[in-house]
Design a protein around this motif. Structure first.
Motif, mmCIF file in Angstrom:
data_model
loop_
_atom_site.group_PDB
_atom_site.id
_atom_site.type_symbol
_atom_site.label_atom_id
_atom_site.label_comp_id
_atom_site.label_asym_id
_atom_site.label_seq_id
_atom_site.Cartn_x
_atom_site.Cartn_y
_atom_site.Cartn_z
ATOM 1 N N PRO A 234 -5.893 13.646 15.774
ATOM 2 C CA PRO A 234 -5.775 14.880 14.986
ATOM 3 C C PRO A 234 -7.126 15.384 14.493
ATOM 4 N N GLY A 235 -7.100 16.555 13.829
ATOM 5 C CA GLY A 235 -8.311 17.123 13.262
ATOM 6 C C GLY A 235 -8.899 18.194 14.154
ATOM 7 N N THR B 76 -6.452 16.400 7.378
ATOM 8 C CA THR B 76 -5.535 15.606 8.202
ATOM 9 C C THR B 76 -4.586 14.798 7.326
ATOM 10 N N ILE B 77 -5.127 14.202 6.265
ATOM 11 C CA ILE B 77 -4.294 13.414 5.344
ATOM 12 C C ILE B 77 -3.309 14.317 4.618
ATOM 13 N N LYS B 78 -3.786 15.464 4.181
ATOM 14 C CA LYS B 78 -2.918 16.400 3.458
ATOM 15 C C LYS B 78 -1.770 16.882 4.327
ATOM 16 N N ASP B 79 -2.032 17.074 5.611
ATOM 17 C CA ASP B 79 -0.998 17.554 6.529
ATOM 18 C C ASP B 79 0.006 16.471 6.914
ATOM 19 N N ASP B 80 -0.310 15.219 6.595
ATOM 20 C CA ASP B 80 0.576 14.098 6.904
ATOM 21 C C ASP B 80 1.660 14.020 5.827
ATOM 22 N N ASN C 75 -14.021 16.715 4.527
ATOM 23 C CA ASN C 75 -12.982 17.725 4.273
ATOM 24 C C ASN C 75 -12.000 17.825 5.432
ATOM 25 N N GLN C 76 -12.491 17.659 6.656
ATOM 26 C CA GLN C 76 -11.592 17.679 7.803
ATOM 27 C C GLN C 76 -10.628 16.492 7.768
ATOM 28 N N VAL C 77 -11.145 15.327 7.385
ATOM 29 C CA VAL C 77 -10.282 14.141 7.278
ATOM 30 C C VAL C 77 -9.251 14.337 6.168
#
Length: 447
Positions: free
Chosen positions: A270-271, A336-340, A331-333
């Motif tokens: 992802p990302g 990814t965490i926020k979208d999980d 911020n990109q990582v």
């Protein structure tokens, strides 16, 4: 045999001994053997360049290691013999060590190069292809401001017209290389991929031609996107680009435009930053004349570990290890965490060793406000500057009852792995390999 050949042979012999000895002892042997070799023969890299028919250098701030590994797999799975520094050891010592480990003759050398020492490696290896990913603020105490880094790299390559440049057209900093006389191949993402609007730091806000503020139609992350200026400065025309991408069922579904043809492939990591890694490596493959279908299959089946969204399974829960080292990548990582949507716990590790950068003020440019979500139950702060992380999280208004301070990395890893939840572990560079080693030990022992 002349003196220079004797020095090379001695350096290679001693380096091999050091490498094998370190491997027997279970020590990290990605850089030290190269350090020994270069001490014995400072011209070691110059002397090995003729062992490669073609040399590819990958530089920039983010995405070097994944891009380098993608290119390496594309080349080797297309039937060529290649050597690369695949673990991310991207200084001269790391490149020397890669050769020491497997001294031979190769079709390709594929080397990731730290942007700060790129001019020196470029001078030694005289590459045939240079891939430039992006430029962000990273370790200001080492590199200085971005403009300084960009100009040093341009200065190193400006007098050679022989090599081909593969450039990220979506980064205004990288577009500054457009005035060089070399053949240039441009890649990018043609549309906004991430539909959610998030505030990002745009490193390059001024036009390099006239000095006015750049305007954007959209950006995909940080300053990467569709930009233009009234003076005429804008994204160069793409040679290869991603027309659309959707992350679905743990895969990117990617539509690439290759001239008038359409290429569809999957990518498992992802990302949005990984989309740029994919299209940069795809572009290199096409420049090398590799067939589109072969590229599609290799990229779709690409597998990479060593802390770049590396997944471990422990007691039925995913434990994901992700390197973080600057605001844009962090911020990109966090996106990814926020979208999980899963319930999860985080371990954030901040070190300030030389390879991390002594100045940790960059964490104030990381948008930790993104992880205030209710589905993140616990955040452990660790590393040599764990207290700085805790203060930053406090100002991000993350409830203190969710935060645990644990300076000792061993204890922090063991603690986070006891949680019955999906786990994200985010170390800076010098904590990455130790964290991975501790996780692997825990997996082997089962305790």
């Amino acid at each position: 045999m002349n003196l220079e050949k004797i020095k090379f042979s001695l350096a290679l012999f001693v380096g091999r001994l050091v490498y094998l000895f370190m491997k027997i002892l279970g020590l990290d042997a990605t850089t030290f053997p190269g350090k020994v070799v270069l001490k014995i023969d400072p011209q070691f890299l110059i002397k090995i360049k003729n062992r490669f028919k073609k040399i590819i250098l990958v530089t920039g701030t983010n995405g070097k290691t994944t891009t380098n590994n993608l290119i390496f797999q594309i080349i080797t799975k297309s039937g060529y013999k290649a050597l690369g520094n695949l673990e991310g050891a991207n200084l001269r010592t790391g490149i020397a060590t890669a050769f020491i480990r497997n001294p031979s003759y190769y079709d390709f050398g594929v080397f990731e190069v730290d942007e700060g020492i790129f001019p020196f490696v470029y001078k030694d290896l005289k590459p045939h292809y240079v891939v430039i990913t992006n430029f962000f603020r990273d370790q200001l105490d080492r590199y200085g401001e971005i403009d300084t880094t960009v100009e040093k790299i341009k200065g190193a390559i400006k007098d050679s017209k022989e090599h081909i440049l593969i450039l990220n057209a979506d980064d205004p900093f990288v577009s500054r290389f457009s005035d060089l006389p070399n053949r240039k191949i441009y890649y990018g993402i043609g549309n906004k991929v991430r539909k959610k609007d998030t505030e990002e730091i745009k490193e390059s806000i001024y036009c390099p031609k006239c000095g006015k503020i750049l305007k954007y139609e959209f950006f995909n992350y940080a300053q990467l996107g569709r930009y233009f200026c009234e003076c005429g400065f804008k994204n160069p025309d793409y040679d290869y680009y991603i027309l659309s991408a959707e992350y679905k069922e743990n895969y990117w579904l990617i539509h690439i435009k290759d001239g008038d043809e359409d290429v569809f492939l999957n990518f498992r990591y992802p990302g949005v930053y990984n989309l740029y890694n994919v299209i940069s490596a795809y572009s290199v493959g096409r420049v090398l004349g590799i067939d589109k279908e072969i590229l599609k299959n290799i990229i779709s089946n690409f597998s990479f570990r060593l802390g770049r969204l590396e997944k471990f399974n422990l007691e039925g829960y995913e434990r994901i290890l992700v390197l973080v080292k600057n605001p844009a990548g962090y911020n990109q990582v966090l996106d990814t965490i926020k979208d999980d949507p899963n319930e999860k716990v985080l371990l954030l590790i901040l070190n300030d060793n030389v390879a991390d950068g002594r100045d940790v003020s960059w964490i104030w440019d990381v948008d930790f406000e993104k992880i205030k979500d209710d589905n993140i139950s616990t955040v452990i702060c660790s590393g040599t500057r764990a207290e700085d992380l805790l203060v930053r999280l406090k100002y991000a208004e993350i409830p203190l009852n969710k935060i645990i301070l644990e300076n000792n990395l061993n204890t922090a890893i063991l603690k986070i792995l006891t949680f019955k939840a999906k786990t994200y572990i985010l170390p800076t560079y010098t904590a990455l390999f130790k964290s991975r080693k501790l996780i692997m030990k825990r997996l082997r022992n089962g305790t």
